[in-house]
Scaffold this active site. Structure first.
Site, PDB file in Angstrom:
ATOM      1  N   LYS A  27     -13.066  79.458  57.802  1.00 56.89           N
ATOM      2  CA  LYS A  27     -14.103  80.183  58.538  1.00 56.89           C
ATOM      3  C   LYS A  27     -15.440  79.449  58.635  1.00 56.89           C
ATOM      4  O   LYS A  27     -16.243  79.763  59.514  1.00 56.89           O
ATOM      5  CB  LYS A  27     -14.359  81.543  57.853  1.00 56.89           C
ATOM      6  CG  LYS A  27     -13.227  82.529  58.053  1.00 56.89           C
ATOM      7  CD  LYS A  27     -13.036  82.844  59.520  1.00 56.89           C
ATOM      8  CE  LYS A  27     -11.691  83.479  59.791  1.00 56.89           C
ATOM      9  NZ  LYS A  27     -11.270  83.307  61.177  1.00 56.89           N
ATOM     10  N   TYR A  47       0.203  77.619  53.423  1.00 63.24           N
ATOM     11  CA  TYR A  47      -0.631  78.114  52.315  1.00 63.24           C
ATOM     12  C   TYR A  47       0.332  78.540  51.203  1.00 63.24           C
ATOM     13  O   TYR A  47       1.143  79.446  51.418  1.00 63.24           O
ATOM     14  CB  TYR A  47      -1.448  79.323  52.754  1.00 63.24           C
ATOM     15  CG  TYR A  47      -2.593  79.020  53.689  1.00 63.24           C
ATOM     16  CD1 TYR A  47      -2.380  78.789  55.052  1.00 63.24           C
ATOM     17  CD2 TYR A  47      -3.907  78.978  53.223  1.00 63.24           C
ATOM     18  CE1 TYR A  47      -3.438  78.522  55.916  1.00 63.24           C
ATOM     19  CE2 TYR A  47      -4.975  78.706  54.086  1.00 63.24           C
ATOM     20  CZ  TYR A  47      -4.723  78.484  55.421  1.00 63.24           C
ATOM     21  OH  TYR A  47      -5.788  78.222  56.265  1.00 63.24           O
ATOM     22  N   HIS A  62      -1.806  76.090  67.351  1.00 62.55           N
ATOM     23  CA  HIS A  62      -0.909  76.621  66.330  1.00 62.55           C
ATOM     24  C   HIS A  62      -0.756  78.122  66.547  1.00 62.55           C
ATOM     25  O   HIS A  62      -1.739  78.834  66.708  1.00 62.55           O
ATOM     26  CB  HIS A  62      -1.455  76.339  64.925  1.00 62.55           C
ATOM     27  CG  HIS A  62      -1.119  74.952  64.454  1.00 62.55           C
ATOM     28  ND1 HIS A  62      -1.107  74.608  63.124  1.00 62.55           N
ATOM     29  CD2 HIS A  62      -0.777  73.835  65.138  1.00 62.55           C
ATOM     30  CE1 HIS A  62      -0.755  73.332  63.006  1.00 62.55           C
ATOM     31  NE2 HIS A  62      -0.554  72.830  64.216  1.00 62.55           N
ATOM     32  N   PRO A  95     -13.277  77.737  51.747  1.00 65.56           N
ATOM     33  CA  PRO A  95     -12.567  77.269  52.940  1.00 65.56           C
ATOM     34  C   PRO A  95     -11.156  77.847  53.120  1.00 65.56           C
ATOM     35  O   PRO A  95     -10.507  77.573  54.110  1.00 65.56           O
ATOM     36  CB  PRO A  95     -12.513  75.757  52.753  1.00 65.56           C
ATOM     37  CG  PRO A  95     -12.767  75.517  51.325  1.00 65.56           C
ATOM     38  CD  PRO A  95     -13.575  76.662  50.822  1.00 65.56           C
ATOM     39  N   TYR A 121      -7.693  85.693  60.759  1.00 66.31           N
ATOM     40  CA  TYR A 121      -7.567  84.236  60.728  1.00 66.31           C
ATOM     41  C   TYR A 121      -7.863  83.625  62.098  1.00 66.31           C
ATOM     42  O   TYR A 121      -8.552  82.621  62.217  1.00 66.31           O
ATOM     43  CB  TYR A 121      -6.151  83.859  60.291  1.00 66.31           C
ATOM     44  CG  TYR A 121      -5.998  82.393  59.917  1.00 66.31           C
ATOM     45  CD1 TYR A 121      -5.748  81.423  60.883  1.00 66.31           C
ATOM     46  CD2 TYR A 121      -6.117  81.980  58.595  1.00 66.31           C
ATOM     47  CE1 TYR A 121      -5.627  80.083  60.553  1.00 66.31           C
ATOM     48  CE2 TYR A 121      -5.984  80.642  58.252  1.00 66.31           C
ATOM     49  CZ  TYR A 121      -5.742  79.708  59.237  1.00 66.31           C
ATOM     50  OH  TYR A 121      -5.628  78.368  58.902  1.00 66.31           O
TER      51      TYR A 121
HETATM   52  P1  FAS Z   1     -23.546  70.872  57.850  1.00 67.55           P
HETATM   53  O1  FAS Z   1     -23.735  70.847  56.363  1.00 67.55           O
HETATM   54  O2  FAS Z   1     -22.270  70.402  58.437  1.00 67.55           O
HETATM   55  O3  FAS Z   1     -24.704  69.996  58.554  1.00 67.55           O
HETATM   56  C1  FAS Z   1     -26.029  70.033  58.075  1.00 67.55           C
HETATM   57  C2  FAS Z   1     -26.716  68.739  58.505  1.00 67.55           C
HETATM   58  O4  FAS Z   1     -28.094  68.811  58.136  1.00 67.55           O
HETATM   59  C3  FAS Z   1     -26.133  67.516  57.809  1.00 67.55           C
HETATM   60  O5  FAS Z   1     -25.833  66.521  58.757  1.00 67.55           O
HETATM   61  C4  FAS Z   1     -27.248  67.074  56.869  1.00 67.55           C
HETATM   62  O6  FAS Z   1     -27.290  65.670  56.710  1.00 67.55           O
HETATM   63  C5  FAS Z   1     -28.484  67.574  57.597  1.00 67.55           C
HETATM   64  N1  FAS Z   1     -29.640  67.815  56.728  1.00 67.55           N
HETATM   65  C6  FAS Z   1     -29.650  68.451  55.533  1.00 67.55           C
HETATM   66  N2  FAS Z   1     -30.918  68.502  55.057  1.00 67.55           N
HETATM   67  C7  FAS Z   1     -31.718  67.887  55.984  1.00 67.55           C
HETATM   68  C8  FAS Z   1     -33.109  67.615  56.063  1.00 67.55           C
HETATM   69  N3  FAS Z   1     -33.936  67.987  55.101  1.00 67.55           N
HETATM   70  N4  FAS Z   1     -33.584  66.973  57.161  1.00 67.55           N
HETATM   71  C9  FAS Z   1     -32.742  66.592  58.158  1.00 67.55           C
HETATM   72  N5  FAS Z   1     -31.404  66.802  58.134  1.00 67.55           N
HETATM   73  C10 FAS Z   1     -30.907  67.454  57.053  1.00 67.55           C
HETATM   74  N6  FAS Z   1     -14.952  74.772  56.653  1.00 67.55           N
HETATM   75  C11 FAS Z   1     -13.728  75.103  57.124  1.00 67.55           C
HETATM   76  O7  FAS Z   1     -13.634  75.994  57.981  1.00 67.55           O
HETATM   77  N7  FAS Z   1     -12.599  74.452  56.664  1.00 67.55           N
HETATM   78  C12 FAS Z   1     -12.673  73.439  55.740  1.00 67.55           C
HETATM   79  O8  FAS Z   1     -11.674  72.881  55.342  1.00 67.55           O
HETATM   80  C13 FAS Z   1     -13.922  73.055  55.231  1.00 67.55           C
HETATM   81  N8  FAS Z   1     -14.030  72.024  54.325  1.00 67.55           N
HETATM   82  C14 FAS Z   1     -15.273  71.700  53.835  1.00 67.55           C
HETATM   83  C15 FAS Z   1     -15.441  70.647  52.901  1.00 67.55           C
HETATM   84  C16 FAS Z   1     -16.710  70.331  52.386  1.00 67.55           C
HETATM   85  C17 FAS Z   1     -16.859  69.199  51.397  1.00 67.55           C
HETATM   86  C18 FAS Z   1     -17.832  71.077  52.795  1.00 67.55           C
HETATM   87  C19 FAS Z   1     -19.216  70.783  52.213  1.00 67.55           C
HETATM   88  C20 FAS Z   1     -17.691  72.106  53.732  1.00 67.55           C
HETATM   89  C21 FAS Z   1     -16.407  72.413  54.272  1.00 67.55           C
HETATM   90  N9  FAS Z   1     -16.246  73.414  55.228  1.00 67.55           N
HETATM   91  C22 FAS Z   1     -15.038  73.760  55.718  1.00 67.55           C
HETATM   92  C23 FAS Z   1     -17.373  74.109  55.776  1.00 67.55           C
HETATM   93  C24 FAS Z   1     -18.022  73.195  56.784  1.00 67.55           C
HETATM   94  O9  FAS Z   1     -17.115  72.931  57.839  1.00 67.55           O
HETATM   95  C25 FAS Z   1     -19.261  73.878  57.261  1.00 67.55           C
HETATM   96  O10 FAS Z   1     -19.027  75.239  57.569  1.00 67.55           O
HETATM   97  C26 FAS Z   1     -19.890  73.185  58.446  1.00 67.55           C
HETATM   98  O11 FAS Z   1     -20.074  71.839  58.130  1.00 67.55           O
HETATM   99  C27 FAS Z   1     -21.198  73.904  58.758  1.00 67.55           C
HETATM  100  O12 FAS Z   1     -21.877  73.150  59.696  1.00 67.55           O
HETATM  101  P2  FAS Z   1     -23.484  73.108  59.667  1.00 67.55           P
HETATM  102  O13 FAS Z   1     -23.994  74.489  59.528  1.00 67.55           O
HETATM  103  O14 FAS Z   1     -23.873  72.281  60.842  1.00 67.55           O
HETATM  104  O15 FAS Z   1     -23.872  72.360  58.300  1.00 67.55           O
HETATM  105  C1  PHB Z   2      -8.386  71.759  57.077  1.00 67.89           C
HETATM  106  O1  PHB Z   2      -7.589  71.370  57.953  1.00 67.89           O
HETATM  107  O2  PHB Z   2      -9.245  71.005  56.570  1.00 67.89           O
HETATM  108  C2  PHB Z   2      -8.302  73.193  56.613  1.00 67.89           C
HETATM  109  C3  PHB Z   2      -7.463  74.066  57.279  1.00 67.89           C
HETATM  110  C4  PHB Z   2      -7.395  75.396  56.866  1.00 67.89           C
HETATM  111  C5  PHB Z   2      -8.154  75.814  55.786  1.00 67.89           C
HETATM  112  C6  PHB Z   2      -9.015  74.927  55.125  1.00 67.89           C
HETATM  113  C7  PHB Z   2      -9.079  73.606  55.540  1.00 67.89           C
HETATM  114  O3  PHB Z   2      -8.076  77.110  55.378  1.00 67.89           O
END
Ligand code: FAS
Ligand code: PHB
Length: 387
Positions: free
Chosen positions: A295, A200, A72, A291, A381
């Site tokens: 980032k 957005y 993009h 989000p 961004y």
């Molecule tokens: P994660 O949370 O992905 O992974 C942590 C892992 O540790 C999980 O698999 C969990 O099961 C495991 N774990 C936890 N406790 C444990 C324990 N005691 N023992 C063993 N394993 C354990 N970011 C964006 O940039 N754009 C988005 O749109 C976006 N949407 C999101 C929506 C949601 C609902 C959430 C919660 C986050 C979102 N994020 C988004 C942010 C997301 O992408 C995170 O930044 C990303 O998952 C971070 O990755 P990890 O640091 O690996 O953590």
């Molecule tokens: C997504 O594709 O999930 C997404 C993209 C941009 C954002 C947040 C989420 O700022």
């Protein structure tokens, strides 16, 4: 059980760290509390920064992203019934990849297992001990048995609700926390995106975002109150609200079956420092960003690249400098991302009073008329250069 680096969490952080260490001949074990299918199916991020796309390619994980993902070259801001496109290459010479976090996780799991990596699914870490010694250990439960993983270093990649952050000595840690007074209702829909690039939208009724996962799957978000029940939103209500908030002349929102709905809180959180003794935090275990700026995932992968380089310096050259500098170096990027994500969030979400709304509109007008203002958005961004 013994290894060099004990990694808690098989999200993108833990998996990429294990993969990078493997590339440099450093053994690790990943403990993951959930099962493989769950970890791979979790709907999360969708945008990969320019530098993170390069990082994935250099780590041998870019082939499917480059084949199936899309580049993009900008985003569209919509406000007051008008549209302004932010031209990334024209403003900062970079672009982004649209490549879902679920796909990155699938590729990492497959690659680690193909390379003989140890990912223990269903293994929940219950304690991290002796982090101030040179033989820290992680206690974990798997099935009916409690086991111990002895290691040289522990990487807590266990997300916001993990135990890693809680294993730092409270007296050594400062936390910074801000819960925003609104959330996102996120939906996944089996319908072709109604836009070429992400939209957005700032609207008096609230923020809306149109993203995508492929040419046939759309990912969309609506600003909602924090106590929203996703089940109270029928498909028709979701589409009507999205259409109203993103409306500009001559544009129509395609509708289709919504296959997933979830409430996503908007939180800004930082833990300082991100390490203590032989315990290192990476990703959501250390920080959370709203989000809006896309980032979260990118920050997590930057942390891990930095931590992997620090561990490599220790194991190959017995250099302690890069590991000692990890937290300060990572936090500089974390706070830059926090500022940008907070700025994007307060700019686009309707909250506060009429004065706040007028300030938002004045800022958006300035972004639409000033190359310098748009360049600031484009630079942040698409992501700061990889350290
Ligand atoms: P994660 O949370 O992905 O992974 C942590 C892992 O540790 C999980 O698999 C969990 O099961 C495991 N774990 C936890 N406790 C444990 C324990 N005691 N023992 C063993 N394993 C354990 N970011 C964006 O940039 N754009 C988005 O749109 C976006 N949407 C999101 C929506 C949601 C609902 C959430 C919660 C986050 C979102 N994020 C988004 C942010 C997301 O992408 C995170 O930044 C990303 O998952 C971070 O990755 P990890 O640091 O690996 O953590
Ligand atoms: C997504 O594709 O999930 C997404 C993209 C941009 C954002 C947040 C989420 O700022």
């Amino acid at each position: 059980m013994r290894t060099r680096v004990g990694i808690i969490g098989a999200g993108p952080s833990g998996l990429l760290l294990s993969h990078l260490l493997h590339l440099w001949g450093i053994e690790s074990v990943v403990l993951e509390s959930r099962e493989r299918d769950h970890v791979q199916a979790r709907q999360r991020a969708g945008v990969v920064e320019h530098g993170v796309a390069r990082l994935l390619r250099e780590a041998g994980l870019g082939e499917r992203m480059d084949r199936e993902g899309t580049t993009h070259h900008g985003i569209e801001l919509r406000f007051s019934g008008r549209s302004h496109r932010v031209d990334f290459p024209g403003l900062c010479g970079r672009d982004v990849r649209i490549w879902a976090q679920t796909e990155i996780v699938k590729d990492l799991v497959a690659r680690r297992l193909a390379d003989g990596g140890q990912i223990l699914f269903g293994a929940r870490a219950t304690a991290v001990e002796d982090i101030e010694s040179d033989r820290p250990r992680v206690r974990f439960v798997r099935g009916q048995s409690e086991q111990v993983l002895e290691c040289d270093y522990v990487a807590a990649c266990d997300g916001f609700h993990g135990i890693g952050r809680r294993s730092l000595p409270p007296e050594a840690v400062s936390t910074f926390d801000r819960l925003h007074p609104f959330s996102w209702l996120g939906v996944l829909a089996d319908v072709a995106p109604s836009c070429e690039e992400l939209v957005y939208a700032r609207h008096e009724r609230g923020f809306a975002l149109h993203s995508m996962r492929s040419s046939r799957v759309s990912r969309l978000y609506l600003q909602v109150p924090n106590d929203t029940d996703p089940d109270a939103w029928t498909q028709e209500r979701v589409w009507d609200e999205l259409a109203e908030r993103m409306a500009v002349p001559g544009w129509e929102l395609r509708r289709g079956p919504i296959t997933a709905k979830s409430l996503i809180p908007m939180r800004s959180f930082v833990t300082e420092p991100m390490s203590h003794g032989r315990l290192y935090l990476a990703g959501d275990a250390a920080h959370i960003v709203p989000p809006t700026g896309a980032k979260g995932l990118n920050l997590a992968l930057h942390d891990v690249a930095l931590l992997a380089r620090g561990l490599r310096a220790w194991y190959t050259r017995r250099e302690t400098g890069p590991l000692e500098a990890y937290s300060d170096t990572a936090l500089r990027r974390v706070w830059r991302a926090q500022h940008f994500s907070h700025w994007m969030t307060t700019l686009l979400h309707t909250h506060g009073d009429a004065f706040d709304h007028r300030l938002q509109l004045a800022h958006l007008e300035f972004l639409a008329s000033s190359r310098a203002a748009s360049a600031q958005l484009a630079e942040n961004y698409t992501g700061l250069p990889h350290v």
